[in-house]
Design a protein around this motif. Structure first.
Motif, mmCIF file in Angstrom:
data_model
loop_
_atom_site.group_PDB
_atom_site.id
_atom_site.type_symbol
_atom_site.label_atom_id
_atom_site.label_comp_id
_atom_site.label_asym_id
_atom_site.label_seq_id
_atom_site.Cartn_x
_atom_site.Cartn_y
_atom_site.Cartn_z
ATOM 1 N N ALA A 78 -3.193 -36.532 1.299
ATOM 2 C CA ALA A 78 -2.190 -37.601 1.303
ATOM 3 C C ALA A 78 -1.397 -37.380 -0.045
ATOM 4 C CB ALA A 78 -2.798 -38.856 1.418
ATOM 5 N N CYS A 79 -1.938 -37.051 -1.312
ATOM 6 C CA CYS A 79 -1.274 -36.680 -2.530
ATOM 7 C C CYS A 79 -0.483 -35.738 -2.560
ATOM 8 C CB CYS A 79 -2.369 -36.478 -3.657
ATOM 9 S SG CYS A 79 -3.472 -37.942 -4.227
ATOM 10 N N ILE A 80 -0.589 -34.554 -1.389
ATOM 11 C CA ILE A 80 0.187 -33.427 -1.499
ATOM 12 C C ILE A 80 1.576 -34.137 -0.728
ATOM 13 C CG2 ILE A 80 0.574 -31.228 -0.058
ATOM 14 C CD1 ILE A 80 -2.487 -30.760 -0.921
ATOM 15 N N ALA B 229 7.285 -35.888 -0.716
ATOM 16 C CA ALA B 229 8.033 -37.008 -0.702
ATOM 17 C C ALA B 229 8.864 -37.334 -2.023
ATOM 18 C CB ALA B 229 7.449 -38.328 -0.118
ATOM 19 N N LEU B 230 8.203 -37.134 -3.041
ATOM 20 C CA LEU B 230 8.815 -37.206 -4.335
ATOM 21 C C LEU B 230 9.990 -36.015 -4.384
ATOM 22 C CD1 LEU B 230 6.265 -38.418 -6.846
ATOM 23 C CD2 LEU B 230 8.480 -39.497 -6.013
ATOM 24 N N ILE B 231 9.613 -35.024 -3.843
ATOM 25 C CA ILE B 231 10.596 -33.859 -4.048
ATOM 26 C C ILE B 231 11.889 -34.135 -3.206
ATOM 27 C CG2 ILE B 231 10.963 -31.573 -3.369
ATOM 28 C CD1 ILE B 231 7.955 -30.808 -4.102
ATOM 29 N N ASN B 232 11.678 -34.634 -2.006
ATOM 30 C CA ASN B 232 12.832 -34.922 -0.905
ATOM 31 C C ASN B 232 13.570 -36.114 -1.186
ATOM 32 O OD1 ASN B 232 12.538 -32.336 0.133
ATOM 33 N ND2 ASN B 232 11.124 -33.150 1.501
ATOM 34 N N VAL B 233 13.059 -36.984 -2.103
ATOM 35 C CA VAL B 233 13.658 -38.291 -2.211
ATOM 36 C C VAL B 233 15.208 -38.235 -2.706
ATOM 37 C CG1 VAL B 233 12.652 -38.877 -4.488
ATOM 38 C CG2 VAL B 233 13.171 -40.631 -3.083
ATOM 39 N N SER B 234 16.354 -38.991 -2.310
ATOM 40 C CA SER B 234 17.419 -38.952 -2.723
ATOM 41 C C SER B 234 17.599 -40.226 -3.374
ATOM 42 C CB SER B 234 18.345 -38.625 -1.491
ATOM 43 O OG SER B 234 19.830 -38.695 -1.891
ATOM 44 N N LEU B 235 17.965 -40.051 -4.385
ATOM 45 C CA LEU B 235 18.389 -41.150 -5.522
ATOM 46 C C LEU B 235 19.731 -41.563 -5.790
ATOM 47 C CD1 LEU B 235 15.291 -41.068 -7.885
ATOM 48 C CD2 LEU B 235 15.676 -42.532 -5.985
ATOM 49 N N THR C 245 11.344 -34.938 -9.153
ATOM 50 C CA THR C 245 11.327 -33.755 -8.586
ATOM 51 C C THR C 245 10.118 -33.011 -9.441
ATOM 52 O OG1 THR C 245 13.565 -33.640 -8.033
ATOM 53 C CG2 THR C 245 12.701 -31.485 -8.267
ATOM 54 N N VAL C 246 10.150 -33.115 -10.674
ATOM 55 C CA VAL C 246 9.077 -32.305 -11.411
ATOM 56 C C VAL C 246 7.562 -32.938 -11.139
ATOM 57 C CG1 VAL C 246 8.280 -31.970 -13.944
ATOM 58 C CG2 VAL C 246 10.737 -31.670 -13.175
ATOM 59 N N ILE C 247 7.636 -34.179 -11.315
ATOM 60 C CA ILE C 247 6.617 -34.691 -10.720
ATOM 61 C C ILE C 247 6.001 -34.596 -9.072
ATOM 62 C CG2 ILE C 247 5.091 -37.215 -10.421
ATOM 63 C CD1 ILE C 247 7.143 -38.345 -12.674
ATOM 64 N N GLY C 248 6.747 -34.509 -8.444
ATOM 65 C CA GLY C 248 6.525 -33.958 -6.906
ATOM 66 C C GLY C 248 5.808 -32.562 -7.139
ATOM 67 N N ILE C 249 6.575 -31.557 -7.546
ATOM 68 C CA ILE C 249 6.301 -30.227 -7.885
ATOM 69 C C ILE C 249 4.794 -30.129 -8.384
ATOM 70 C CG2 ILE C 249 6.583 -27.954 -8.797
ATOM 71 C CD1 ILE C 249 9.696 -28.882 -8.271
ATOM 72 N N LEU C 250 4.573 -30.782 -9.557
ATOM 73 C CA LEU C 250 3.251 -30.587 -10.134
ATOM 74 C C LEU C 250 2.135 -31.402 -9.046
ATOM 75 C CD1 LEU C 250 4.137 -31.715 -13.826
ATOM 76 C CD2 LEU C 250 3.465 -29.598 -12.920
ATOM 77 N N ALA C 251 2.395 -32.418 -8.598
ATOM 78 C CA ALA C 251 1.386 -33.020 -7.718
ATOM 79 C C ALA C 251 1.194 -32.113 -6.440
ATOM 80 C CB ALA C 251 2.004 -34.258 -7.092
ATOM 81 N N VAL C 252 2.017 -31.399 -5.903
ATOM 82 C CA VAL C 252 1.742 -30.586 -4.601
ATOM 83 C C VAL C 252 1.152 -29.382 -5.478
ATOM 84 C CG1 VAL C 252 3.044 -28.797 -3.163
ATOM 85 C CG2 VAL C 252 3.898 -31.144 -3.619
ATOM 86 N N LEU C 253 1.516 -28.832 -6.684
ATOM 87 C CA LEU C 253 0.694 -27.575 -7.085
ATOM 88 C C LEU C 253 -0.700 -28.004 -7.546
ATOM 89 C CD1 LEU C 253 3.422 -25.820 -9.327
ATOM 90 C CD2 LEU C 253 2.340 -24.955 -7.137
ATOM 91 N N LEU D 229 -3.959 -26.628 -5.354
ATOM 92 C CA LEU D 229 -4.637 -25.693 -6.170
ATOM 93 C C LEU D 229 -6.271 -26.032 -5.877
ATOM 94 C CD1 LEU D 229 -2.599 -24.428 -9.005
ATOM 95 C CD2 LEU D 229 -3.369 -23.177 -6.936
ATOM 96 N N PHE D 230 -6.583 -27.284 -6.147
ATOM 97 C CA PHE D 230 -7.737 -28.220 -6.071
ATOM 98 C C PHE D 230 -8.218 -28.030 -4.650
ATOM 99 C CE2 PHE D 230 -10.541 -31.795 -5.504
ATOM 100 C CZ PHE D 230 -11.519 -31.486 -6.368
ATOM 101 N N LEU D 231 -7.506 -28.050 -3.596
ATOM 102 C CA LEU D 231 -8.030 -27.970 -2.397
ATOM 103 C C LEU D 231 -8.336 -26.667 -1.962
ATOM 104 C CD1 LEU D 231 -5.810 -30.235 0.210
ATOM 105 C CD2 LEU D 231 -8.280 -30.641 -0.485
ATOM 106 N N LEU D 232 -7.728 -25.693 -2.341
ATOM 107 C CA LEU D 232 -7.927 -24.313 -2.301
ATOM 108 C C LEU D 232 -9.430 -23.951 -3.108
ATOM 109 C CD1 LEU D 232 -4.435 -22.388 -2.729
ATOM 110 C CD2 LEU D 232 -5.792 -22.538 -0.716
ATOM 111 N N TYR D 233 -9.518 -24.511 -4.176
ATOM 112 C CA TYR D 233 -10.784 -24.310 -4.929
ATOM 113 C C TYR D 233 -11.740 -24.875 -4.267
ATOM 114 C CZ TYR D 233 -14.222 -24.913 -8.472
ATOM 115 O OH TYR D 233 -15.356 -25.173 -9.330
#
Length: 61
Positions: A10-12, A17-23, A36-44, A48-52
């Motif tokens: 859900a966080c991913i 959603a934060l990356i694609n939001v149009s403001l 956009t930066v917060i969205g990219i960081l959240a996805v990354l 990575l945590f799920l991969l770990y």
């Protein structure tokens, strides 16, 4: 543990959603680069945590 993994997914999705939001044409237009930066960081981070966690489950720990 199953709910924890679903929370990470859900966080991913929230990051995407934060990356694609149009403001544009709103009073929050100046915050669009920040969201956009917060969205990219959240996805990354959560991806990575799920991969770990998946790797650790395969190894057996």
């Amino acid at each position: 543990m199953d709910r924890f993994i679903l929370l990470m997914v859900a966080c991913i999705l929230a990051g995407f959603a934060l990356i694609n939001v149009s403001l544009t044409d709103t009073f929050l237009a100046s915050l669009e680069p920040v969201t956009t930066v917060i969205g990219i960081l959240a996805v990354l981070i959560f991806s990575l945590f799920l991969l770990y966690k998946g790797f650790m489950a395969l190894v057996g720990k």
